[in-house]
Design an enzyme around this catalytic site. Sequence first.
Site, PDB file in Angstrom:
ATOM      1  N   CYS A   1       1.522   0.508  -8.906  1.00 27.93           N
ATOM      2  CA  CYS A   1       2.685   0.964  -8.147  1.00 27.93           C
ATOM      3  C   CYS A   1       3.842   1.232  -9.099  1.00 27.93           C
ATOM      4  CB  CYS A   1       3.061  -0.054  -7.080  1.00 27.93           C
ATOM      5  SG  CYS A   1       3.134  -1.720  -7.731  1.00 27.93           S
TER       6      CYS A   1
ATOM      7  N   GLY B   1       0.834  -1.206   0.000  1.00 27.17           N
ATOM      8  CA  GLY B   1       0.000   0.000   0.000  1.00 27.17           C
ATOM      9  C   GLY B   1       0.862   1.246   0.000  1.00 27.17           C
ATOM     10  N   SER B   2       0.313   2.313   0.528  1.00 31.84           N
ATOM     11  CA  SER B   2       1.007   3.601   0.476  1.00 31.84           C
ATOM     12  C   SER B   2       2.204   3.626   1.436  1.00 31.84           C
ATOM     13  CB  SER B   2       0.026   4.703   0.877  1.00 31.84           C
ATOM     14  OG  SER B   2      -0.449   4.439   2.182  1.00 31.84           O
TER      15      SER B   2
ATOM     16  N   GLU C   1       5.727  -3.411   0.593  1.00 31.24           N
ATOM     17  CA  GLU C   1       5.660  -3.108  -0.852  1.00 31.24           C
ATOM     18  C   GLU C   1       4.864  -1.818  -0.978  1.00 31.24           C
ATOM     19  OE1 GLU C   1       7.145  -4.756  -3.179  1.00 31.24           O
ATOM     20  OE2 GLU C   1       7.571  -6.719  -2.315  1.00 31.24           O
TER      21      GLU C   1
END
Length: 517
Positions: A303, A247-248, A269
């Site tokens: 991403c 995620g962020s 990640e």
Amino acid sequence: MSAMATSFGIDKALEILGVKTINEGTSTGLNNFSNGDIIESYSPVDGHLIGKVKTTTKADYEEVMTAASSAFKTWRTMPAPQRGEIVRQFGEKLREKKEALGKLVSYEMGKSYQEGLGEVQEMIDICDFAVGLSRQLHGLTMHSERPGHRMYEQYHPLGIVGVISAFNFPVAVWSWNTALAWICGDVCVWKPSEKTPICGIACQNIAAEVFAENNLPEGISCLINGDYKVGEFMTKDTRIPLVSATGSTRMGKIVAKEVAGRLGKSLLELGGNNAIIVTPDADIKMTVIGAVFGAVGTAGQRCTSTRRLIIHESIYNKVKTAVVDAYKQLRIGNPLDENNHVGPLIDTDAVNMYSEALKKVVEEGGNLVVEGGVLSGEGYESGCYVKPAIAEAKPDFKIVQHETFAPVLYLLKYSGDVENAIDIQNEVAQGLSSAIMTNNLREAERFLSVQGSDCGIANVNIGTSGAEIGGAFGGEKDTGGGRESGSDAWKIYMRRQTNTINYTTELPLAQGIKFDL
Ligand code: NAD
């Protein structure tokens, strides 16, 4: 409008995937423990309600953990190649349900149907990879310094692996983790994004079917639902030795701190801010395809999406014109219609962030060469469709340094040698994916050298977007440093043990120490 890409609609897809009782708040298998509030999942494609999912309360979570702990006791004793056979069957089920799951991914997340199918294909590929790996969980043997001794290392499963995933890869990221964790002998508890909960239910159903057919406990695969508060059950839980979180960067920093605070392991990640360097020796046609697909594919919500094009001044205008021309061909609309290139953003919050980014780049002195804008009217009723935008900007603009999860591409100019472009490429906080377009061997090698790209992924004559499952996937700096999927990424899901065996009648100590009694 042209025909939809499959012969059946979303209702049929949900039926094939066993997603039922959507109006009461769907639940499945272990998710029957869920008694919390309801999440309503609306499709960004047309704004329609897809279904409702019950969230997991703390008490429900405890039930899930009991099921997972008990399943681990069975699963860990099964030989790894037999666990591989179960993963092979899971891959087969995915092949059978590929169209239905691909369609649900597309409808709930908003990516094109082709990309939805591609995501399921990644799941199938990682299963195949994991099956082979189940016979290759090798440790090393070493020569002992003591006579009559044997020393080796072996890998054992960790236990319960927590998986927290983002909305943009609602099914594949889970499988990258679980397929490997399963063959390693771990069981998994998964919290999908609260923005794509129905995809989670569908995956759980597929996994549960395979475990039931093999008389194995469903607790090998557990599903919990809800927002960050449910994620926190896992990050704070000492019974979970590894939390894999996608995620962020904002989320990753919180998760990393929480998990490290209890000396757990995290696999992170996180966000990217990916660039393609375009040198005077680039093939312009390849550059345009790589850049446009990288910037607008999945509506800029990968991403690995291309966010910055770092172009040499000598070819800047040529590349700019070619990319701007290519944007004129883009068709924006329902992602289930194969004729469209760009689907919606995930929700209206994402649309607002996109609009905000365009405002900021102009405020900082940038120049919008493809203006962008929010679409409305027929076909765009969900309010989530935007036009991909291109802005000429400077590398140090705050907005350029920031990951905006939307189709906004920044054109940056460099002069002099490729070193200058590499400096610009590395100047951001994130370090996920990077690429150089060049036919010049020296430039390419320089880019890949120790003085080159600082990212986890560095490509030559390929864009930044997407990756094959065979390589280890992940990035450095604010991207979190985690690696999952291929290569030796499996090692994070196991604990390493060094074993020394003495087969003599003496007890010599290491380092020649004498201890006579
Ligand atoms: P997000 O950070 O908002 O949410 C991701 C997940 O984390 C969700 O399941 C959410 O509920 C959970 N979460 C949030 N805060 C948490 C907390 N404090 N504790 C525990 N769980 C928490 O991200 P998003 O909007 O869903 O996804 C977009 C982001 O994900 C982008 O930054 C993108 O670059 C990144 N991403 C990275 C990769 C990668 O492999 N590097 C892959 C996909 C997405």
